[in-house]
Design a protein around this motif. Structure first.
Motif, PDB file in Angstrom:
ATOM      1  N   SER A  96      -8.246 -14.355  59.227  1.00  0.00           N
ATOM      2  CA  SER A  96      -7.517 -13.178  59.690  1.00  0.00           C
ATOM      3  C   SER A  96      -8.050 -11.914  59.036  1.00  0.00           C
ATOM      4  O   SER A  96      -8.150 -10.857  59.672  1.00  0.00           O
ATOM      5  CB  SER A  96      -6.018 -13.329  59.390  1.00  0.00           C
ATOM      6  N   LEU A  97      -8.405 -12.038  57.758  1.00  0.00           N
ATOM      7  CA  LEU A  97      -8.966 -10.899  57.055  1.00  0.00           C
ATOM      8  C   LEU A  97     -10.321 -10.514  57.639  1.00  0.00           C
ATOM      9  O   LEU A  97     -10.651  -9.330  57.766  1.00  0.00           O
ATOM     10  CB  LEU A  97      -9.102 -11.227  55.565  1.00  0.00           C
ATOM     11  N   LEU A  98     -11.108 -11.515  58.019  1.00  0.00           N
ATOM     12  CA  LEU A  98     -12.378 -11.247  58.689  1.00  0.00           C
ATOM     13  C   LEU A  98     -12.142 -10.519  60.010  1.00  0.00           C
ATOM     14  O   LEU A  98     -12.864  -9.564  60.350  1.00  0.00           O
ATOM     15  CB  LEU A  98     -13.130 -12.553  58.945  1.00  0.00           C
ATOM     16  N   GLU A  99     -11.141 -10.965  60.767  1.00  0.00           N
ATOM     17  CA  GLU A  99     -10.839 -10.312  62.045  1.00  0.00           C
ATOM     18  C   GLU A  99     -10.383  -8.875  61.828  1.00  0.00           C
ATOM     19  O   GLU A  99     -10.766  -7.964  62.573  1.00  0.00           O
ATOM     20  CB  GLU A  99      -9.765 -11.097  62.789  1.00  0.00           C
ATOM     21  N   LEU A 100      -9.547  -8.672  60.820  1.00  0.00           N
ATOM     22  CA  LEU A 100      -9.061  -7.326  60.529  1.00  0.00           C
ATOM     23  C   LEU A 100     -10.222  -6.407  60.157  1.00  0.00           C
ATOM     24  O   LEU A 100     -10.293  -5.252  60.604  1.00  0.00           O
ATOM     25  CB  LEU A 100      -8.048  -7.381  59.387  1.00  0.00           C
ATOM     26  N   THR A 101     -11.142  -6.920  59.340  1.00  0.00           N
ATOM     27  CA  THR A 101     -12.306  -6.135  58.931  1.00  0.00           C
ATOM     28  C   THR A 101     -13.215  -5.841  60.126  1.00  0.00           C
ATOM     29  O   THR A 101     -13.742  -4.723  60.258  1.00  0.00           O
ATOM     30  CB  THR A 101     -13.092  -6.882  57.845  1.00  0.00           C
ATOM     31  N   SER A 102     -13.402  -6.823  60.991  1.00  0.00           N
ATOM     32  CA  SER A 102     -14.215  -6.618  62.187  1.00  0.00           C
ATOM     33  C   SER A 102     -13.587  -5.568  63.089  1.00  0.00           C
ATOM     34  O   SER A 102     -14.275  -4.693  63.629  1.00  0.00           O
ATOM     35  CB  SER A 102     -14.377  -7.936  62.954  1.00  0.00           C
ATOM     36  N   TYR A 103     -12.265  -5.643  63.232  1.00  0.00           N
ATOM     37  CA  TYR A 103     -11.553  -4.642  64.028  1.00  0.00           C
ATOM     38  C   TYR A 103     -11.775  -3.242  63.450  1.00  0.00           C
ATOM     39  O   TYR A 103     -12.058  -2.290  64.180  1.00  0.00           O
ATOM     40  CB  TYR A 103     -10.060  -4.965  64.064  1.00  0.00           C
ATOM     41  N   ALA A 104     -11.639  -3.125  62.122  1.00  0.00           N
ATOM     42  CA  ALA A 104     -11.801  -1.820  61.478  1.00  0.00           C
ATOM     43  C   ALA A 104     -13.172  -1.235  61.750  1.00  0.00           C
ATOM     44  O   ALA A 104     -13.323  -0.014  61.920  1.00  0.00           O
ATOM     45  CB  ALA A 104     -11.579  -1.954  59.971  1.00  0.00           C
ATOM     46  N   ASN A 105     -14.183  -2.096  61.815  1.00  0.00           N
ATOM     47  CA  ASN A 105     -15.543  -1.604  62.018  1.00  0.00           C
ATOM     48  C   ASN A 105     -15.856  -1.271  63.469  1.00  0.00           C
ATOM     49  O   ASN A 105     -16.976  -0.860  63.785  1.00  0.00           O
ATOM     50  CB  ASN A 105     -16.545  -2.628  61.477  1.00  0.00           C
ATOM     51  N   THR A 106     -14.885  -1.449  64.355  1.00  0.00           N
ATOM     52  CA  THR A 106     -15.035  -0.960  65.729  1.00  0.00           C
ATOM     53  C   THR A 106     -14.313   0.363  65.925  1.00  0.00           C
ATOM     54  O   THR A 106     -14.460   0.997  66.961  1.00  0.00           O
ATOM     55  CB  THR A 106     -14.475  -1.979  66.752  1.00  0.00           C
ATOM     56  N   ILE A 107     -13.505   0.754  64.944  1.00  0.00           N
ATOM     57  CA  ILE A 107     -12.734   1.997  65.018  1.00  0.00           C
ATOM     58  C   ILE A 107     -13.183   2.885  63.868  1.00  0.00           C
ATOM     59  O   ILE A 107     -12.841   2.637  62.720  1.00  0.00           O
ATOM     60  CB  ILE A 107     -11.216   1.739  64.903  1.00  0.00           C
ATOM     61  N   TRP A 108     -13.931   3.918  64.163  1.00  0.00           N
ATOM     62  CA  TRP A 108     -14.494   4.765  63.117  1.00  0.00           C
ATOM     63  C   TRP A 108     -13.961   6.189  63.219  1.00  0.00           C
ATOM     64  O   TRP A 108     -13.833   6.744  64.306  1.00  0.00           O
ATOM     65  CB  TRP A 108     -16.021   4.801  63.213  1.00  0.00           C
ATOM     66  N   VAL A 109     -13.659   6.761  62.067  1.00  0.00           N
ATOM     67  CA  VAL A 109     -13.326   8.173  61.966  1.00  0.00           C
ATOM     68  C   VAL A 109     -14.013   8.712  60.725  1.00  0.00           C
ATOM     69  O   VAL A 109     -13.888   8.139  59.641  1.00  0.00           O
ATOM     70  CB  VAL A 109     -11.798   8.398  61.857  1.00  0.00           C
ATOM     71  N   LYS A 110     -14.751   9.786  60.897  1.00  0.00           N
ATOM     72  CA  LYS A 110     -15.422  10.414  59.765  1.00  0.00           C
ATOM     73  C   LYS A 110     -16.284   9.410  59.004  1.00  0.00           C
ATOM     74  O   LYS A 110     -16.275   9.321  57.784  1.00  0.00           O
ATOM     75  CB  LYS A 110     -14.394  11.060  58.832  1.00  0.00           C
ATOM     76  N   ASN A 111     -17.033   8.587  59.769  1.00  0.00           N
ATOM     77  CA  ASN A 111     -17.964   7.597  59.218  1.00  0.00           C
ATOM     78  C   ASN A 111     -17.287   6.528  58.364  1.00  0.00           C
ATOM     79  O   ASN A 111     -17.908   5.972  57.459  1.00  0.00           O
ATOM     80  CB  ASN A 111     -19.068   8.284  58.397  1.00  0.00           C
ATOM     81  N   LYS A 112     -16.032   6.238  58.649  1.00  0.00           N
ATOM     82  CA  LYS A 112     -15.328   5.206  57.875  1.00  0.00           C
ATOM     83  C   LYS A 112     -14.553   4.294  58.812  1.00  0.00           C
ATOM     84  O   LYS A 112     -13.781   4.756  59.653  1.00  0.00           O
ATOM     85  CB  LYS A 112     -14.374   5.844  56.874  1.00  0.00           C
ATOM     86  N   PRO A 113     -14.716   2.970  58.695  1.00  0.00           N
ATOM     87  CA  PRO A 113     -13.894   2.042  59.474  1.00  0.00           C
ATOM     88  C   PRO A 113     -12.427   2.216  59.103  1.00  0.00           C
ATOM     89  O   PRO A 113     -12.100   2.520  57.951  1.00  0.00           O
ATOM     90  CB  PRO A 113     -14.403   0.665  59.042  1.00  0.00           C
ATOM     91  N   LYS A 114     -11.545   2.000  60.073  1.00  0.00           N
ATOM     92  CA  LYS A 114     -10.134   2.183  59.757  1.00  0.00           C
ATOM     93  C   LYS A 114      -9.260   1.198  60.512  1.00  0.00           C
ATOM     94  O   LYS A 114      -9.622   0.668  61.561  1.00  0.00           O
ATOM     95  CB  LYS A 114      -9.683   3.617  60.063  1.00  0.00           C
ATOM     96  N   VAL A 115      -8.094   0.949  59.935  1.00  0.00           N
ATOM     97  CA  VAL A 115      -7.061   0.133  60.564  1.00  0.00           C
ATOM     98  C   VAL A 115      -5.771   0.935  60.579  1.00  0.00           C
ATOM     99  O   VAL A 115      -5.622   1.907  59.838  1.00  0.00           O
ATOM    100  CB  VAL A 115      -6.836  -1.193  59.809  1.00  0.00           C
ATOM    101  N   ASP A 116      -4.841   0.510  61.424  1.00  0.00           N
ATOM    102  CA  ASP A 116      -3.528   1.150  61.434  1.00  0.00           C
ATOM    103  C   ASP A 116      -2.441   0.082  61.340  1.00  0.00           C
ATOM    104  O   ASP A 116      -2.718  -1.110  61.218  1.00  0.00           O
ATOM    105  CB  ASP A 116      -3.355   2.040  62.668  1.00  0.00           C
ATOM    106  N   LEU A 117      -1.184   0.521  61.387  1.00  0.00           N
ATOM    107  CA  LEU A 117      -0.075  -0.410  61.225  1.00  0.00           C
ATOM    108  C   LEU A 117      -0.041  -1.466  62.323  1.00  0.00           C
ATOM    109  O   LEU A 117       0.288  -2.630  62.070  1.00  0.00           O
ATOM    110  CB  LEU A 117       1.247   0.362  61.198  1.00  0.00           C
ATOM    111  N   THR A 118      -0.383  -1.072  63.549  1.00  0.00           N
ATOM    112  CA  THR A 118      -0.387  -2.035  64.653  1.00  0.00           C
ATOM    113  C   THR A 118      -1.376  -3.164  64.380  1.00  0.00           C
ATOM    114  O   THR A 118      -1.084  -4.346  64.589  1.00  0.00           O
ATOM    115  CB  THR A 118      -0.748  -1.341  65.974  1.00  0.00           C
ATOM    116  N   ALA A 119      -2.566  -2.806  63.883  1.00  0.00           N
ATOM    117  CA  ALA A 119      -3.596  -3.812  63.602  1.00  0.00           C
ATOM    118  C   ALA A 119      -3.187  -4.729  62.461  1.00  0.00           C
ATOM    119  O   ALA A 119      -3.346  -5.955  62.549  1.00  0.00           O
ATOM    120  CB  ALA A 119      -4.923  -3.127  63.275  1.00  0.00           C
TER     121      ALA A 119
END
Length: 304
Positions: A96-119
């Protein structure tokens, strides 16, 4: 004994130095039963680190530090993206942590992967998070003097997503006398944890292995920032961010005016959290998914 739970390896590209094998060897040398890495934005060093710790007969704790916003669809996320650290407590939820990290690396802001509460709600089972250092979401809210009610609301949102016993405050074991911003954040987080009955841990947040490695770390930072080592405006972080022994951590916290009972509780919480982690990554296996090709493609290939 002290267990480091917040650290970055050479896989945090030019933000830290220290190869997984040397980290594990140093932890073993200092008599530690386990040690963690929390590399920025990815888990690229996880397998090497896990194998290195296994070779040294100590437990590897694999975390990741990601950018965090409340909502990825926010119209103004650039100024509000700061970090949060995640840990998988079991082998099952390591994926699950791998999936969360992969998700973050598809969503970028200011050259940084990010997650939100929904994710994080989607991948939250058996994952732990903590907050508190100056680059964390809560830390930045504190430094911006945001209302206490708003800060508590964010903490409650995290507890709702992960569970109350899976959200930790973090006190950074660096001298307050050298960093006034850190003193503000540490003091606030410590009081908040006591008020809301939130468990808290402590970490030096190390970025290199031995105290003598600090100059090499600063060279890496300069290279990343395209600065010369002799330029006064290069990054020169105040503090000592190496793998500390329990005595070193205790000395720093005591100089920051925490009493002995508080210090022992922080250190014990680190050990208890580390002991609660049961994870064994399967090595020597091919884990690529098996994709079934459409029949039309197979027919075309056979004709060729």
């Amino acid at each position: 004994m002290f267990i480091h739970l917040h650290w970055h390896s050479t896989f945090s590209f030019l933000e830290a130095i220290g190869k997984p094998a040397k980290i594990a060897a140093r932890a073993k040398e200092l008599g530690m039963s386990s040690i963690a890495i929390t590399d920025y934005n990815g888990m690229f060093g996880a397998i090497k680190f896990f194998q290195a710790c296994k070779d040294e007969w100590i437990k590897a704790i694999v975390w990741v530090e990601l950018g965090f916003v409340l909502d990825v669809n926010s119209i103004n996320p650039v100024d509000s993206i700061w970090n949060i650290v995640f840990l998988a407590k079991t082998t099952k939820w390591y994926s699950s942590l791998l999936e969360l990290t992969s998700y973050a690396n598809t969503i970028w802001v200011k050259n940084k992967p990010k997650v939100d509460l929904t994710a994080i709600r989607k991948f939250s089972d058996w994952i732990v998070c903590f907050f508190g250092w100056t680059e964390s979401w809560i830390g930045k809210m504190i430094l911006r003097d945001e209302p206490r009610e708003k800060i508590i609301e964010i903490v409650r949102m995290l507890q709702n997503a992960f569970g109350e016993d899976a959200v930790y405050g973090e006190i950074i074991a660096q001298l307050h006398s050298e960093n006034q911003e850190l003193e503000r954040v540490n003091t606030y987080v410590f009081q908040l944890c006591q008020e809301l009955n939130i468990p808290y841990i402590t970490n030096p947040n190390y970025h290199y292995i031995k105290k003598s490695d600090k100059e090499a770390w600063e060279v890496a930072l300069a290279v990343k920032d395209a600065k010369k080592i002799y330029e006064n405006d290069r990054r020169q972080p105040k503090g000592e961010y190496y793998i500390m022994k329990k005595e070193d951590v205790g000395e720093v916290l005591e100089k920051n005016w925490y009493n002995l009972d508080q210090i022992e509780k922080m250190i014990l919480n680190n050990v208890m959290l580390a002991d609660s982690i049961e994870m064994d990554i399967a090595l020597g296996q091919v884990l690529f998914p098996n994709y079934e090709s459409p029949e039309s493609i197979l027919e075309t290939y056979e004709k060729v």
